[in-house]
Design a protein around this motif. Structure first.
Motif, PDB file in Angstrom:
ATOM      1  N   VAL A 297      78.095 -11.993  83.216  1.00 36.74           N
ATOM      2  CA  VAL A 297      77.154 -10.999  82.665  1.00 36.74           C
ATOM      3  C   VAL A 297      76.183 -10.565  83.757  1.00 36.74           C
ATOM      4  O   VAL A 297      75.659 -11.397  84.498  1.00 36.74           O
ATOM      5  CB  VAL A 297      76.348 -11.588  81.479  1.00 36.74           C
ATOM      6  CG1 VAL A 297      75.399 -10.536  80.909  1.00 36.74           C
ATOM      7  CG2 VAL A 297      77.273 -12.092  80.400  1.00 36.74           C
ATOM      8  N   LEU A 298      75.951  -9.260  83.845  1.00 32.84           N
ATOM      9  CA  LEU A 298      74.930  -8.729  84.755  1.00 32.84           C
ATOM     10  C   LEU A 298      73.944  -7.904  83.940  1.00 32.84           C
ATOM     11  O   LEU A 298      74.316  -7.283  82.934  1.00 32.84           O
ATOM     12  CB  LEU A 298      75.567  -7.830  85.816  1.00 32.84           C
ATOM     13  CG  LEU A 298      76.465  -8.529  86.848  1.00 32.84           C
ATOM     14  CD1 LEU A 298      77.243  -7.496  87.642  1.00 32.84           C
ATOM     15  CD2 LEU A 298      75.652  -9.403  87.782  1.00 32.84           C
ATOM     16  N   TYR A 299      72.690  -7.913  84.379  1.00 35.19           N
ATOM     17  CA  TYR A 299      71.640  -7.127  83.702  1.00 35.19           C
ATOM     18  C   TYR A 299      71.231  -6.027  84.683  1.00 35.19           C
ATOM     19  O   TYR A 299      70.833  -6.327  85.814  1.00 35.19           O
ATOM     20  CB  TYR A 299      70.456  -8.031  83.342  1.00 35.19           C
ATOM     21  CG  TYR A 299      70.900  -9.237  82.551  1.00 35.19           C
ATOM     22  CD1 TYR A 299      71.099  -9.151  81.172  1.00 35.19           C
ATOM     23  CD2 TYR A 299      71.184 -10.442  83.189  1.00 35.19           C
ATOM     24  CE1 TYR A 299      71.552 -10.236  80.450  1.00 35.19           C
ATOM     25  CE2 TYR A 299      71.635 -11.544  82.462  1.00 35.19           C
ATOM     26  CZ  TYR A 299      71.822 -11.436  81.097  1.00 35.19           C
ATOM     27  OH  TYR A 299      72.287 -12.511  80.376  1.00 35.19           O
ATOM     28  N   ALA A 300      71.361  -4.766  84.256  1.00 35.00           N
ATOM     29  CA  ALA A 300      71.234  -3.683  85.242  1.00 35.00           C
ATOM     30  C   ALA A 300      70.431  -2.500  84.721  1.00 35.00           C
ATOM     31  O   ALA A 300      70.236  -2.339  83.513  1.00 35.00           O
ATOM     32  CB  ALA A 300      72.627  -3.202  85.642  1.00 35.00           C
ATOM     33  N   SER A 301      69.988  -1.686  85.678  1.00 33.45           N
ATOM     34  CA  SER A 301      69.475  -0.352  85.364  1.00 33.45           C
ATOM     35  C   SER A 301      70.199   0.599  86.297  1.00 33.45           C
ATOM     36  O   SER A 301      69.912   0.636  87.496  1.00 33.45           O
ATOM     37  CB  SER A 301      67.966  -0.275  85.588  1.00 33.45           C
ATOM     38  OG  SER A 301      67.558   1.081  85.573  1.00 33.45           O
ATOM     39  N   GLY A 302      71.175   1.333  85.748  1.00 31.81           N
ATOM     40  CA  GLY A 302      71.966   2.251  86.565  1.00 31.81           C
ATOM     41  C   GLY A 302      71.095   3.304  87.215  1.00 31.81           C
ATOM     42  O   GLY A 302      71.258   3.639  88.385  1.00 31.81           O
ATOM     43  N   ARG A 303      70.114   3.810  86.460  1.00 35.16           N
ATOM     44  CA  ARG A 303      69.270   4.881  87.002  1.00 35.16           C
ATOM     45  C   ARG A 303      68.441   4.374  88.180  1.00 35.16           C
ATOM     46  O   ARG A 303      68.257   5.070  89.175  1.00 35.16           O
ATOM     47  CB  ARG A 303      68.349   5.416  85.906  1.00 35.16           C
ATOM     48  CG  ARG A 303      67.473   6.567  86.402  1.00 35.16           C
ATOM     49  CD  ARG A 303      66.538   7.073  85.343  1.00 35.16           C
ATOM     50  NE  ARG A 303      67.254   7.752  84.268  1.00 35.16           N
ATOM     51  CZ  ARG A 303      66.699   8.064  83.106  1.00 35.16           C
ATOM     52  NH1 ARG A 303      65.442   7.749  82.877  1.00 35.16           N
ATOM     53  NH2 ARG A 303      67.390   8.687  82.175  1.00 35.16           N
TER      54      ARG A 303
END
Length: 607
Positions: free
Chosen positions: A160-166
């Motif tokens: 699992v990864l926690y991301a903000s694409g923007r």
């Protein structure tokens, strides 16, 4: 060079294409100072306007000695035909889930296809910086979804990864709010296996995408399944039954580098390439060395559920705005579309001036019509109708859809009531936080045609509806359609404010002052249930007498209701059509002459 092939799958609007932008930037695919548009993968005009991905597109980035081929896939069920084929080209998937919305119907659809193929997912919880994020709950939802879809133990053990694409960061830490996408690159390289294919066997290649080039002709895209293909090598194409479709040479081989297709001299097993040189081969055909006689297995494609009639525009205004108006031009364009888009089926009608086009849904067919009108076509489009089937006992069946609706709690009663009228069954209802309710229905597709506009009105524009093909189930009987009749122009000419003023009291107008009209054209909605023929062109009689009171009253009209293409198609009834040209969308009766309309109506009642 090390190779990894992955697809990015997600529900519409969960940030796939924006994430790919950042992967490009951080892998060095773009120069630091290069000007690049946002959502660079959505290259088609309609994709940019609607903010959705319609066409699946492969691309490639290099990161520390590993080439990563990425396929950005559509998130709408209507374009599911694309998704199914693409997944056969890759060895792993990134499942992107919005930190607030969670696992949505489309996520379920694409993930089910990926898990069935044995692909191991990497789960990325995107938009973790949202104020309404509920990260742990969303992760639990994803796990439950995998269990429901019968994932294997290996597939359930997902990173699992926690991301903000923007903002361009990803982390294994739920609370991280800055950084880079390095953890994502590392996870892809470590978790997705390299292609395990036989490089020494004869060359085979399964066509998954098809497009055309003015210079090269047909371009076939897919993954090399075994062996090596070299420039100008003799090849042949086989259909699913092993029948040879055509023989030729690989006149051009192109590999993906960033957003560009670059010519190469050879490609090996595992490479995703485009190839030119064949003129008949199409999607799901096997291209191979001439010694190979056994085709590769192609993923079966879900059947179309909806059809529309595309006819030559025969209105009095035909040919004024478009350059492509003949049935031959329409025929060639539709058959070309069916070649490259396997989810669409085209059949010629008996009158040879119209074609039955079957597809996955209103959005898919709406996009095709919009594309054609931009190319200069003029068309007459019928109301969509669902394609019925039969079960083992010979009883009639029809397509059903899973409908997931997110609405403010105050509107939930109205939505449930309206869906009941459309023969939908409520399967789940739960609060989804922030004063919203998530309601799930199983509904016949027939009942949903034309409902979306009404749904937005009922929820004051705040409701979100997601639909997904579920199954063919028992026929639900009669479903009530549009309740109101229409106002029909009884002649040709220009609409006049003097005539339109009194007509406003009879219903809602679709035309304004000065618009060109013809007999049989629909100019508004009647407040009552029956159709009404009216004269919207009546001008004021000029006399020498002034009006008493000294001043003529100026007529102030309410601005007319203008419909988008999708709204118009959803609005019309069985005896009506939408006239689509490059500049206009008009509603009309199928039979423009009132006597013909009466005859057709009597014949329908007798039947």
């Amino acid at each position: 060079m090390n190779l990894r092939n992955i697809a990015i799958i997600a529900h519409v609007d969960h940030g796939k294409t924006t994430l790919v932008d950042q992967l490009f930037r951080q892998s060095g695919t773009f120069r630091e100072n290069q000007r690049v548009e946002e959502r660079v993968m959505d290259s088609n005009d309609l994709e940019r306007e609607r903010g959705i991905t319609i066409l699946a597109k492969p691309t490639s980035i290099e990161w520390e000695g590993t080439r990563i081929n990425i396929v950005d896939t559509p998130g709408h069920a209507d374009f599911g035909g694309e998704v199914e084929r693409i997944l056969s080209m890759v060895d792993g998937v990134i499942l992107l889930v919005d930190s607030a919305e969670g696992a949505m119907p489309q996520t379920k659809f694409v993930t089910g296809k990926a898990l069935a193929l044995g692909l191991r997912p990497i789960v990325v919880v995107n938009k973790v910086d949202r104020s309404d994020a509920r990260i742990q709950e969303v992760l639990d939802e994803v796990f439950d979804l995998f269990v429901t879809l019968e994932a294997s133990d290996e597939q359930l053990d997902f990173p699992v990864l926690y991301a903000s694409g923007r903002n361009g960061y990803a982390s294994t830490d739920m609370d991280a709010r800055e950084g880079t996408l390095r953890p994502m690159f590392e996870t892809i390289v470590n978790h997705v296996p390299p292609p395990n294919l036989d490089k020494d066997a004869p060359f085979t290649f399964l066509v998954t995408l098809l497009d055309r080039d003015n210079f090269l002709g047909r371009i076939l895209t897919g993954r090399v399944n075994s062996g090596t293909v070299k420039l100008n090598q003799p090849i042949h194409a086989m259909d699913n039954d092993g029948k040879i479709v055509e023989t030729g040479r690989a006149s051009k081989i192109m590999s993906f580098r960033g957003l560009d297709r670059v010519p190469v001299d050879e490609a090996k097993a595992g490479d995703i390439i485009s190839m030119a040189g064949l003129t008949v081969a199409t999607v799901s055909n096997t291209i191979s060395d001439t010694s190979v006689l056994e085709p590769l297995h192609a993923q079966p494609i879900d059947p179309p559920t909806l059809s529309m009639r595309f006819a030559v525009n025969d209105s009095p205004m035909a040919g004024r705005e478009g350059s492509k108006v003949t049935s031959r031009m329409i025929r060639d364009r539709l058959f070309r579309e069916a070649e490259s888009n396997v989810a669409i089926k085209v059949t010629e009608a008996a009158d040879r001036d119209s074609y039955e086009v079957a597809g996955r849904g209103e959005l898919q067919l709406g996009v095709l019509i919009e594309t054609m009108r931009r190319e200069g076509f003029e068309l007459g489009i019928s109301r969509p109708r669902v394609l019925f089937g039969e079960d083992e006992d010979g009883k009639k069946t029809e397509p059903y859809e899973t409908v997931v609706i997110d609405v403010d709690e105050e509107h939930s009663g109205t939505v449930v009531e309206k869906m009941n009228l459309r023969k939908a069954e409520l399967t789940d209802m739960r609060p989804s936080g922030g004063g919203k309710t998530r309601i799930t229905f199983s509904a016949p597709s027939r009942g949903l045609i034309g409902y979306h506009g009404e749904f937005l009105s009922d929820t004051r524009g705040t409701g979100i509806m997601n639909r997904l093909f579920e199954k063919y189930g028992p026929h639900k009987g009669n479903i009530e359609g549009r309740k109101n009749g229409v106002l029909i122009s009884n002649g040709a000419g220009e609409a006049n404010s003097y005539a339109l003023g009194p007509l406003e009291e009879r219903g809602i107008l679709f035309v304004g002052h000065g618009e060109a009209l013809y007999e049989g054209m629909i100019i508004g909605e009647n407040a009552k249930t029956d159709d009404l023929e009216v004269n919207p062109m009546k001008a004021k009689q000029l006399t020498n007498f002034r009006a008493s009171g000294g001043k003529d009253d100026a007529i102030r009209l309410t601005p007319p209701k203008k419909m988008t293409l999708e709204q118009a198609i959803a609005y019309i009834d069985d005896d009506e059509m939408v006239e689509v040209t490059p500049k206009s969308i008009r509603l009309r009766k199928r039979h423009l002459d009132p006597h013909e309309r009466k005859r057709a109506s009597r014949a329908k009642q007798a039947a």
